[in-house]
Scaffold this active site. Structure first.
Site, PDB file in Angstrom:
ATOM      1  CG  HIS A 364      -2.013  -0.965   1.188  1.00 28.96           C
ATOM      2  ND1 HIS A 364      -3.234  -0.725   0.607  1.00 28.96           N
ATOM      3  CD2 HIS A 364      -2.054  -2.225   1.652  1.00 28.96           C
ATOM      4  CE1 HIS A 364      -3.987  -1.804   0.732  1.00 28.96           C
ATOM      5  NE2 HIS A 364      -3.293  -2.729   1.367  1.00 28.96           N
ATOM      6  CE  LYS A 556      -5.886  13.834   0.219  1.00 29.75           C
ATOM      7  NZ  LYS A 556      -6.164  12.628  -0.492  1.00 29.75           N
ATOM      8  NE  ARG A 557      -3.521   9.900  10.249  1.00 25.29           N
ATOM      9  CZ  ARG A 557      -3.245   8.928  11.110  1.00 25.29           C
ATOM     10  NH1 ARG A 557      -4.061   7.896  11.233  1.00 25.29           N
ATOM     11  NH2 ARG A 557      -2.173   8.971  11.862  1.00 25.29           N
ATOM     12  CE  LYS A 562      -1.998  10.492   3.197  1.00 24.75           C
ATOM     13  NZ  LYS A 562      -2.658   9.653   2.182  1.00 24.75           N
ATOM     14  CB  THR A 664      -9.984   5.120  -1.425  1.00 20.32           C
ATOM     15  OG1 THR A 664      -9.488   5.431  -0.122  1.00 20.32           O
ATOM     16  CG2 THR A 664      -9.344   3.841  -1.916  1.00 20.32           C
ATOM     17  CE  LYS A 668     -13.860   6.138   0.393  1.00 22.00           C
ATOM     18  NZ  LYS A 668     -13.132   6.169   1.661  1.00 22.00           N
TER      19      LYS A 668
HETATM   20  C1  8GP Z   1      -2.742   3.828   1.865  1.00 19.47           C
HETATM   21  C2  8GP Z   1      -2.188   4.633   0.703  1.00 19.47           C
HETATM   22  O1  8GP Z   1      -1.471   5.736   1.188  1.00 19.47           O
HETATM   23  C3  8GP Z   1      -3.325   5.101  -0.157  1.00 19.47           C
HETATM   24  O2  8GP Z   1      -2.823   5.756  -1.274  1.00 19.47           O
HETATM   25  C4  8GP Z   1      -4.160   3.913  -0.589  1.00 19.47           C
HETATM   26  O3  8GP Z   1      -5.301   4.339  -1.276  1.00 19.47           O
HETATM   27  C5  8GP Z   1      -4.591   3.103   0.618  1.00 19.47           C
HETATM   28  O4  8GP Z   1      -3.461   2.713   1.372  1.00 19.47           O
HETATM   29  C6  8GP Z   1      -5.344   1.853   0.237  1.00 19.47           C
HETATM   30  O5  8GP Z   1      -4.607   1.091  -0.648  1.00 19.47           O
HETATM   31  N1  8GP Z   1      -1.681   3.341   2.695  1.00 19.47           N
HETATM   32  C7  8GP Z   1      -1.861   3.239   4.000  1.00 19.47           C
HETATM   33  O6  8GP Z   1      -2.907   3.575   4.542  1.00 19.47           O
HETATM   34  C8  8GP Z   1      -0.770   2.670   4.755  1.00 19.47           C
HETATM   35  O7  8GP Z   1       0.255   2.326   4.215  1.00 19.47           O
HETATM   36  N2  8GP Z   1      -1.001   2.534   6.042  1.00 19.47           N
HETATM   37  C9  8GP Z   1      -0.160   1.811   6.882  1.00 19.47           C
HETATM   38  C10 8GP Z   1       0.634   2.046   7.886  1.00 19.47           C
HETATM   39  C11 8GP Z   1      -0.723   1.747   8.271  1.00 19.47           C
END
Ligand code: 8GP
Length: 822
Positions: A364, A556-557, A562, A664, A668
């Protein structure tokens, strides 16, 4: 008259009313006169559960009888949000429940507000897992989600004098009506201790792990209701408890207090979700959390398999698929090896063949700080047998795969080894994941390309078919049907009621994009959603905004990549322009942020502070005549996203190209008719392909340009001195303009962007970003043009249905058959 199928919903309004009242009295122990809103909500949930449980049982019986291959989705995070409205919608009971409650003098949306979010995840990865289990149930695939029953989910964010304060989240303090405890499926999990080599009578050698202690894993099941209500799968979350095994030893030795300490320690394992997004924590407790839920889940999978197949493991890999959601559950690979080799006495080769066929891994993020590594000494202490197994996997991999391909090349061996050498030797979970999985996927086309080319190029050479792509998706049930009822009703009218299952049907709406009457309907709905949000903003922040303005949303976080800081720079630039020229030509704009920062991420918290301080100044400055407003919504979470997304005009997706794996929220917001201002990164690229680039405001450096600029040597000062607006805005951070009497409070942001090297190229992209915003402004000033673009965006997002993602997983990775529940 056709007879009703067993799965048809049999409840009418009167029956539902009667059921709610019955539960209010007999389950909640109260009466209509005395009941609080919370009790009514729980009584409603109990009434709905009657429907859910029956379907759950029927689903489980069908799966048992058919004994088909099933997917086991292992994830340390499931960001479920609220379940009431979702379950009602998926059971087609929403309307009837709304009416039943209205008869009782109650309002369903108000009751839904009683439900705390199930925030058992940080952000994208956890929410994706939640969308995926919704789609798996909707598509009738035998599936089970496995995770951790955190007592405290992601922290609740308060804003005090502009700063983020973290408060504990207690989502189940007063009970949660959607979970069922399953004491009959408790597991016991070993930890610590030592490994003994035992020689058996037949001469062969066996390893026995003598655990130093054991932890009890108690499963809580959350029913996952598929849309249409036919299949109800489960999400099984493990809660840690002290095991009697250990308590009694200590107790008998007279150490009652110690036994209490052990209990507290055991319960600590599932106590709290680590609040890190995209970075690894490297703490012993986190490793134990990971092992705890993986070991419980593997035991559970074994138990079910053995129920049907006894000790014959020849069908195991045909029946069982396990998806590892990022590297967090990697330890499941050596755990399954341990169980097969040590406990089931399989030969190594046979066990490895099974493991390899069972596991697949989703990556991810490319951020190096997210790829988990564990110190070998820690592993040795907590999981001594697993370390031995990892060494064996590694040595076979290096000699069987790496040496033949790169004979004598120690540099490549060092790079691909599961063990990283150095002062502190480390176990690389990413490498273990790739070596132990039959497929590895990225989450958008460009991300998967970068996983192949930059992250794991040698692995791609060794196994050319292993690395693949599955572009993310979101469930249209939660992210359109439930959160935007007016738009959903319009689509029902125009394309029929099938679209929540077949989101591609919306494409036929494109032909109305120029139709003035349709544009009016579409934009009236947007306007209503914005008016509702105006109220929420007022209630949550006290800030007055007008629905006349463009609602520009970044949710978003908080992370430098970002680039919320880029958004902020641009807001400050607009403010300057307005101060310099009060007639500066722009449509009024409200910039809305929603974001949590990891508690240890200092700069991210400083950015939140800066946004709030700039907001305070801008919102109260009468000179700019309300043309600019800035809103930071505290405690961003799924239920708040459901209110923000339908009201978005502009969707901010502005990561540095190459860093956002997919995103994502971008899907949305576009689905709900927002226009994306974004870089060519992650799924933005595919969104622009679907909607047409002319319907998005794409700007900035591409992945290849980012790489080239970094290779040449990027110097942010070049942009600081060349662009007077950038310079003025950055210098503003050093003054006390936004923090009266306290100059320098915002300086860390300027420092990161200049002396810190501006790792994420905010200054390099600033001019292009500013230009893209001008374009947005021009488009918005032509209402018909804007409506057309908004409609096209919404109508062309069919690809981003998480049902499509799941079908891709099924076709490319899992090889499942759907199993209709009759
Ligand atoms: C996220 C990505 O940053 C995002 O682009 C993507 O849409 C999402 O995963 C689903 O695939 N990544 C994370 O949330 C991530 O790596 N989190 C981990 C440490 C908890």
């Amino acid at each position: 008259m056709a007879t009703k199928k067993k799965t048809d919903i049999l409840l009418d309004k009167e029956q539902l009313k009667a059921s709610i009242i019955r539960h209010l009295r007999s389950t909640l122990g109260t009466s209509e006169e005395k009941a609080s809103q919370e009790s009514w909500w729980k009584a409603t949930a109990a009434a709905v559960n009657e429907q859910v449980y029956e379907r759950l049982t029927r689903t489980q019986q069908t799966h048992l009888k058919q004994d088909t291959r099933a997917i086991h989705y292992l994830s340390a995070e499931f960001l479920m949000g609220r379940l009431t409205s979702n379950n009602l919608h998926n059971l087609s009971l929403y309307k009837v429940c709304d009416e039943a409650l209205a008869d009782l003098g109650l309002n369903l949306s108000d009751l839904c507000e009683c439900e705390p979010d199930m925030a058992l995840g940080n952000g994208g990865l956890g929410r994706l897992a939640a969308c995926f289990i919704d789609s798996l149930a909707t598509l009738s695939y035998p599936a089970i989600g496995y995770g951790i029953h955190y007592e405290h989910g992601l922290f609740r964010q308060e804003i005090q004098d502009g700063r983020q304060i973290e408060r504990p989240d207690s989502w189940r303090e007063y009970g949660n009506p959607w979970e069922i405890c399953r004491p009959e499926s408790v597991q016991e999990i070993p930890l610590y201790g030592y490994v003994e080599t035992v020689f058996c009578d037949d001469g062969h050698m066996k390893k026995v792990w003598h655990a130093g202690r054991k932890i009890k894993g108690v499963p809580w099941d959350i029913p996952v209701v598929g849309f249409g209500g036919h299949t109800v799968n489960i999400l099984r979350l493990w809660e840690s408890r002290a095991s009697e095994f250990f308590d009694w030893d200590v107790f008998n030795a007279g150490g009652y207090l110690d036994s209490q300490a052990e209990k507290a320690q055991a319960e600590t394992i599932s106590k709290v979700l680590y609040p890190n997004d995209e970075t690894e924590a490297g703490k012993e407790l986190r490793l134990i959390q990971q092992y705890f839920f993986c070991a419980c889940s593997i035991k559970d999978i074994m138990r079910r398999y053995k129920r049907a197949h006894g000790n014959d493991f020849s069908h195991f890999a045909d029946q069982i698929a396990i998806q590892l959601n990022d590297t967090h559950p990697t330890i499941a690979i050596p755990e399954l090896m341990r169980v097969l080799v040590d406990e089931e006495d399989l030969q190594w080769e046979k066990a490895w063949d099974i493991c390899y066929r069972v596991f697949a891994y989703t990556n991810h993020t490319l951020l190096p700080e997210a790829l988990e590594k564990w110190a070998v000494y820690l592993f040795e202490r907590v999981l001594p047998r697993h370390l031995e197994i990892i060494y064996e996997i590694n040595s076979r991999f290096l000699s069987e795969k790496v040496e033949p391909m790169w004979p004598g090349n120690d540099a490549i061996k060092a790079k691909l080894s599961i063990i990283e050498e150095g002062d502190v030797r480390k176990v690389r979970m990413g490498n273990l994941c790739v070596i132990g999985s039959n497929k590895v996927n990225g989450v958008a086309e460009v991300h998967s390309r970068l996983v192949k080319e930059d992250l794991f190029p040698e692995f791609d050479q060794i196994w050319p078919d292993k690395l693949c792509n599955v572009t993310n998706g979101v469930t249209p049930r939660r992210w359109l049907l439930a959160c935007n009822p007016e738009l959903a009703a319009l689509y029902d009218e125009v394309v029929g009621k099938e679209w929540p299952l077949k989101l591609d049907l919306l494409r036929s709406v494109v032909k109305f994009a120029d139709d003035k009457a349709f544009q009016k309907q579409f934009m009236t709905i947007k306007r209503h959603n914005k008016e509702k949000l105006v109220e929420v903003i007022k209630a949550e922040t006290g800030i007055d905004v007008s629905a006349e303005a463009i609602f520009d949303i970044q949710i978003k976080r908080l992370h430098e990549y970002k680039r919320q800081q880029l958004n902020l720079l641009h807001i400050m630039a607009l403010y300057r322009r307005l101060l310099a020229d009060p007639d500066y030509d722009m449509h009024p704009r409200v910039f809305i942020f929603g974001s949590k920062a990891a508690p240890g991420y200092k700069l991210a918290k400083d950015i939140i502070y800066a946004i709030n301080k700039v907001a305070e100044r801008v919102n109260n400055d009468v000179r700019i005549k309300g043309k600019l407003k800035v809103v930071f919504m505290p405690n961003y979470r799924v239920s708040l996203a459901e209110k923000l997304i339908p009201a978005a005009d502009v969707s901010e997706q502005i990561s540095t190209a190459g860093y956002e794996a997919s995103g994502t929220g971008n899907m949305k917001m576009a689905l709900n008719g927002a226009i994306t201002i974004g870089t060519l990164d992650g799924a933005n690229i595919e969104i622009a392909e679907e909607a047409g680039e002319e319907n998005c405001a794409i700007f900035g450096l591409t992945v290849d340009e980012v790489k080239a600029l970094k290779a040449r040597g990027y110097n942010p000062y070049d942009f600081y001195y060349a662009n007077s607006e950038i310079k003025a805005v950055l210098d503003w951070f050093d003054t006390d303009y936004f923090t009266p009497g306290r100059p320098g409070e915002l300086s860390s942001i300027k420092r990161a962007l200049l002396d810190g090297g501006d790792t994420y190229l905010a200054l390099a992209d600033f001019a292009a970003y500013s230009e893209a915003h001008r374009k947005i402004d021009t488009w918005y000033c032509d209402p018909s043009l804007w409506a057309k673009k908004a409609i096209i965006n919404s109508a062309t997002m069919g690809k981003f249905n998480s049902d499509r993602s799941i079908e891709d997983y099924v076709a490319r990775i899992w090889g499942l058959k759907s199993c209709k529940v009759g």
